[in-house]
Design a protein around this motif. Structure first.
Motif, short mmCIF file in Angstrom:
data_model
loop_
_atom_site.label_atom_id
_atom_site.label_comp_id
_atom_site.label_asym_id
_atom_site.label_seq_id
_atom_site.Cartn_x
_atom_site.Cartn_y
_atom_site.Cartn_z
N GLU A 23 -9.67 -1.79 -7.68
CA GLU A 23 -9.26 -1.54 -6.29
C GLU A 23 -10.44 -1.72 -5.34
O GLU A 23 -10.31 -2.35 -4.28
CB GLU A 23 -8.71 -0.12 -6.13
N LYS A 24 -11.59 -1.17 -5.71
CA LYS A 24 -12.78 -1.28 -4.85
C LYS A 24 -13.22 -2.73 -4.71
O LYS A 24 -13.65 -3.14 -3.63
CB LYS A 24 -13.91 -0.42 -5.40
N SER A 25 -13.10 -3.49 -5.76
CA SER A 25 -13.45 -4.91 -5.69
C SER A 25 -12.52 -5.65 -4.72
O SER A 25 -12.98 -6.44 -3.90
CB SER A 25 -13.37 -5.55 -7.08
N GLU A 27 -10.82 -4.36 -2.25
CA GLU A 27 -11.10 -3.88 -0.89
C GLU A 27 -12.27 -4.64 -0.27
O GLU A 27 -12.32 -4.83 0.94
CB GLU A 27 -11.43 -2.38 -0.91
N ARG A 28 -13.19 -5.09 -1.10
CA ARG A 28 -14.35 -5.85 -0.62
C ARG A 28 -14.05 -7.35 -0.51
O ARG A 28 -14.94 -8.13 -0.17
CB ARG A 28 -15.53 -5.62 -1.55
N GLY A 29 -12.84 -7.72 -0.84
CA GLY A 29 -12.44 -9.12 -0.72
C GLY A 29 -12.87 -9.99 -1.89
O GLY A 29 -12.83 -11.22 -1.80
N TRP A 30 -13.24 -9.38 -3.00
CA TRP A 30 -13.69 -10.13 -4.16
C TRP A 30 -12.53 -10.49 -5.08
O TRP A 30 -11.64 -9.69 -5.32
CB TRP A 30 -14.69 -9.32 -4.98
N GLN A 104 -21.47 -12.89 -8.56
CA GLN A 104 -22.16 -11.93 -7.71
C GLN A 104 -22.44 -10.66 -8.51
O GLN A 104 -23.51 -10.08 -8.41
CB GLN A 104 -21.31 -11.63 -6.48
N ARG A 105 -21.43 -10.24 -9.30
CA ARG A 105 -21.56 -9.03 -10.12
C ARG A 105 -20.89 -9.25 -11.47
O ARG A 105 -19.84 -9.85 -11.55
CB ARG A 105 -20.84 -7.85 -9.48
#
Length: 150
Positions: A23-25, A27-30, A104-105
């Motif tokens: 979800e956090k990913s 939210e960051r557009g990834w 990126q990650r």
């Protein structure tokens, strides 16, 4: 520079940890690839991500689908990146991809109760540092919140 994040699970199963991180990913557009070591794990995650919460689901697909390249979250057992993901999650001992520097990650999630998984994570930590990746280590506290430890 690729960030390598090591998430040490304690007292929480992957099915509880992974959806929140995904979800956090998003939210960051990834765009994200989740790589596991077995088709059985992918099938279980595929089912779980549709129902992990009553009020939400995570849009995703598997590598078997014709529209795999369109998925914001792609579940796979392969090392490729058909959806152009910026973030790759590695679970259940899935190997670090040869093209790790293209991300990126990379998020390696391992079970702290499994001695073999801990040993493998330590080896990957050393390899990642030697390759010059920006490496961080996260561990959950008693409340299940992630705390940066290194």
């Amino acid at each position: 520079m690729t960030e390598m994040l090591f998430y040490h699970m304690q007292r929480q199963p992957l099915e509880r940890v992974l959806p929140t991180l995904l979800e956090k990913s998003l939210e960051r557009g990834w765009r994200v690839v989740v790589q596991a070591s077995s088709e059985e794990r992918i099938e279980a995650l595929d089912s779980h991500l549709w129902i992990f919460r009553d009020d939400s689901f995570l849009p995703h697909g598997t590598w078997r689908e014709a529209e795999a390249h369109e998925q914001p979250i792609l579940l796979t057992i392969n090392a490729d990146n058909p959806n152009g993901a910026a973030v790759r999650f590695l679970v259940d001992g899935a190997p670090v991809p040869a093209d790790a520097e293209a991300y990126q990650r990379i998020v390696l999630i391992f079970d702290g109760e499994d001695d073999d998984a801990v040993t493998a994570a330590r080896e990957r930590w050393s390899e990642s540092k030697a390759k010059g990746f920006d490496v961080t280590y996260w561990q959950s506290d008693e409340d299940g919140r992630w705390q940066r430890k290194a």
